[in-house]
Design a protein around this motif. Structure first.
Motif, PDB file in Angstrom:
ATOM      1  N   GLU A   1      -0.218  12.645  28.259  1.00  0.00           N
ATOM      2  CA  GLU A   1      -1.058  13.056  27.125  1.00  0.00           C
ATOM      3  C   GLU A   1      -1.493  11.785  26.397  1.00  0.00           C
ATOM      4  O   GLU A   1      -0.649  11.010  25.932  1.00  0.00           O
TER       5      GLU A   1
ATOM      6  N   GLY B   1      -2.988  10.136  23.219  1.00  0.00           N
ATOM      7  CA  GLY B   1      -3.140  10.519  21.811  1.00  0.00           C
ATOM      8  C   GLY B   1      -2.218  11.683  21.481  1.00  0.00           C
ATOM      9  O   GLY B   1      -2.638  12.694  20.928  1.00  0.00           O
ATOM     10  N   CYS B   2      -0.932  11.509  21.799  1.00  0.00           N
ATOM     11  CA  CYS B   2       0.034  12.628  21.677  1.00  0.00           C
ATOM     12  C   CYS B   2       0.379  12.949  20.226  1.00  0.00           C
ATOM     13  O   CYS B   2       0.943  14.006  19.943  1.00  0.00           O
TER      14      CYS B   2
ATOM     15  N   ASP C   1       0.547   7.099  22.656  1.00  0.00           N
ATOM     16  CA  ASP C   1      -0.204   6.975  21.397  1.00  0.00           C
ATOM     17  C   ASP C   1      -0.205   5.503  21.005  1.00  0.00           C
ATOM     18  O   ASP C   1       0.675   4.747  21.404  1.00  0.00           O
ATOM     19  N   MET C   2      -1.219   5.115  20.226  1.00  0.00           N
ATOM     20  CA  MET C   2      -1.249   3.701  19.826  1.00  0.00           C
ATOM     21  C   MET C   2      -0.804   3.507  18.382  1.00  0.00           C
ATOM     22  O   MET C   2      -0.866   2.393  17.879  1.00  0.00           O
ATOM     23  N   GLN C   3      -0.352   4.594  17.742  1.00  0.00           N
ATOM     24  CA  GLN C   3       0.150   4.452  16.365  1.00  0.00           C
ATOM     25  C   GLN C   3       1.673   4.551  16.358  1.00  0.00           C
ATOM     26  O   GLN C   3       2.238   5.603  16.712  1.00  0.00           O
TER      27      GLN C   3
ATOM     28  N   VAL D   1       3.280   7.623  14.194  1.00  0.00           N
ATOM     29  CA  VAL D   1       3.240   8.981  14.766  1.00  0.00           C
ATOM     30  C   VAL D   1       4.114   9.079  16.013  1.00  0.00           C
ATOM     31  O   VAL D   1       4.788  10.083  16.231  1.00  0.00           O
TER      32      VAL D   1
ATOM     33  N   VAL E   1       0.768   2.407  23.444  1.00  0.00           N
ATOM     34  CA  VAL E   1      -0.320   1.587  24.013  1.00  0.00           C
ATOM     35  C   VAL E   1      -1.673   2.252  23.729  1.00  0.00           C
ATOM     36  O   VAL E   1      -1.748   3.426  23.359  1.00  0.00           O
ATOM     37  N   ASP E   2      -2.738   1.492  23.946  1.00  0.00           N
ATOM     38  CA  ASP E   2      -4.103   1.999  23.824  1.00  0.00           C
ATOM     39  C   ASP E   2      -4.491   2.675  25.141  1.00  0.00           C
ATOM     40  O   ASP E   2      -4.368   2.066  26.214  1.00  0.00           O
ATOM     41  N   GLY E   3      -4.971   3.904  25.043  1.00  0.00           N
ATOM     42  CA  GLY E   3      -5.380   4.651  26.237  1.00  0.00           C
ATOM     43  C   GLY E   3      -6.478   3.952  27.030  1.00  0.00           C
ATOM     44  O   GLY E   3      -6.678   4.252  28.206  1.00  0.00           O
TER      45      GLY E   3
ATOM     46  N   ASN F   1      -5.645  16.185  23.475  1.00  0.00           N
ATOM     47  CA  ASN F   1      -5.547  17.270  22.503  1.00  0.00           C
ATOM     48  C   ASN F   1      -5.991  16.808  21.117  1.00  0.00           C
ATOM     49  O   ASN F   1      -5.421  15.863  20.571  1.00  0.00           O
ATOM     50  N   PHE F   2      -7.024  17.447  20.611  1.00  0.00           N
ATOM     51  CA  PHE F   2      -7.475  17.183  19.241  1.00  0.00           C
ATOM     52  C   PHE F   2      -7.710  15.686  19.031  1.00  0.00           C
ATOM     53  O   PHE F   2      -7.294  15.100  18.018  1.00  0.00           O
TER      54      PHE F   2
ATOM     55  N   ASP G   1      -9.403  12.164  18.210  1.00  0.00           N
ATOM     56  CA  ASP G   1     -10.223  11.780  17.053  1.00  0.00           C
ATOM     57  C   ASP G   1     -11.698  11.930  17.417  1.00  0.00           C
ATOM     58  O   ASP G   1     -12.136  11.420  18.451  1.00  0.00           O
TER      59      ASP G   1
ATOM     60  N   THR H   1      -0.261  22.109  19.607  1.00  0.00           N
ATOM     61  CA  THR H   1      -0.051  20.772  19.046  1.00  0.00           C
ATOM     62  C   THR H   1       0.061  20.915  17.516  1.00  0.00           C
ATOM     63  O   THR H   1      -0.232  21.977  16.964  1.00  0.00           O
ATOM     64  N   GLU H   2       0.454  19.822  16.854  1.00  0.00           N
ATOM     65  CA  GLU H   2       0.531  19.872  15.384  1.00  0.00           C
ATOM     66  C   GLU H   2      -0.847  20.179  14.780  1.00  0.00           C
ATOM     67  O   GLU H   2      -0.969  20.997  13.875  1.00  0.00           O
ATOM     68  N   TYR H   3      -1.890  19.510  15.299  1.00  0.00           N
ATOM     69  CA  TYR H   3      -3.240  19.740  14.764  1.00  0.00           C
ATOM     70  C   TYR H   3      -3.698  21.162  15.047  1.00  0.00           C
ATOM     71  O   TYR H   3      -4.367  21.790  14.241  1.00  0.00           O
TER      72      TYR H   3
END
Ligand SMILES: C[S@@+](CC[C@H](N)C(=O)[O-])C[C@H]1O[C@@H](n2cnc3c(N)ncnc32)[C@H](O)[C@@H]1O
Length: 217
Positions: free
Chosen positions: A44, A46-47, A69-71, A74, A95-97, A115-116, A118, A193-195
């Protein structure tokens, strides 16, 4: 409650290097060794806080999942969930996708979930959308032949853009949902997902698509 400042989250990831892969490029072409089995690998990109991927991993022990995810902040929430659920089939990468081909060999991945993502609504940010053609080229490279992308979002603009982007890329759209939560047949297998929880509670429609890359001629 855990401390979510940058240092706390960074330490948490480092302390759990058996789940959050510190040097993912070292496993390029060798992910089955990392998991200790030959099960299919789904990622996934941007999980976010990880409800989807940990939920899927609990439902499907026969599949290996990698949350990306790159953040930092989160991903630390996603890590909390993986630790809590004690899932042997989940790994994570900060890492960056855009750079996935540095971490996965050609054809090593069986499925990509988005998923969702940005929406990046401004035209000048188009290249950051996870369904932009350069991202599609990266997914195509790391996916097995005829590998699939499964994408859901509440954002109509991004969904319409993605339908066009995938079609222009030459992907086959296998199935499209214009109101996912009205599909009673799909509901039992839908892991939110959370979003998705947040937006569906507000009454927003959820869009979904499944698409596959066609063999190169
Ligand atoms: C809107 S959130 C959605 C999170 C989650 N999928 C959900 O549905 O709850 C988008 C996430 O994608 C991540 N993201 C955006 N671009 C990314 C990229 N190029 N590589 C990795 N993660 C990315 C962001 O950091 C953010 O956590």
């Amino acid at each position: 409650m855990r401390v979510r400042n940058r240092k706390g989250a960074g330490e948490m990831l480092a302390e759990n290097a058996h789940i959050v892969v510190e040097n993912p490029a070292d496993f390029k072409g060798r992910w089955s060794e990392r998991f200790g089995n030959d099960h299919p690998i789904h990622i996934e990109v941007g999980c976010g806080k990880g409800a989807f991927i940990t939920g899927m991993a609990a439902l499907h022990p026969e599949i290996n999942y990698i949350a990306i995810d790159m953040q930092l902040s989160v991903l630390s929430y996603a890590l909390d969930k993986a630790i809590e659920a004690d899932l042997p089939n989940v790994q994570m990468m900060l890492v960056d996708g855009a750079a996935l081909s540095e971490y996965f060999a050609d054809g090593e991945i069986d499925q990509v979930y988005l998923n969702f993502s940005d929406p990046w609504p401004k035209g000048r940010h188009e290249k950051r959308r996870l369904t932009y053609k350069s991202f599609l080229a990266t997914y195509e490279k790391i996916l097995r032949p005829e590998g699939e992308i499964h994408f859901k979002t509440d954002n109509r603009g991004l969904f319409e853009y993605s339908l066009v982007s995938l079609a222009n890329y030459g992907m086959e759209l296998k199935k499209v949902w214009l109101d996912l939560h009205q599909d009673e047949e799909f509901a039992p297998q839908n892991v939110m997902t959370e979003y998705e929880q947040k937006f569906s509670q507000k009454g927003q429609v959820i869009y979904r698509l499944e698409a596959k890359f066609l063999p190169k001629k």
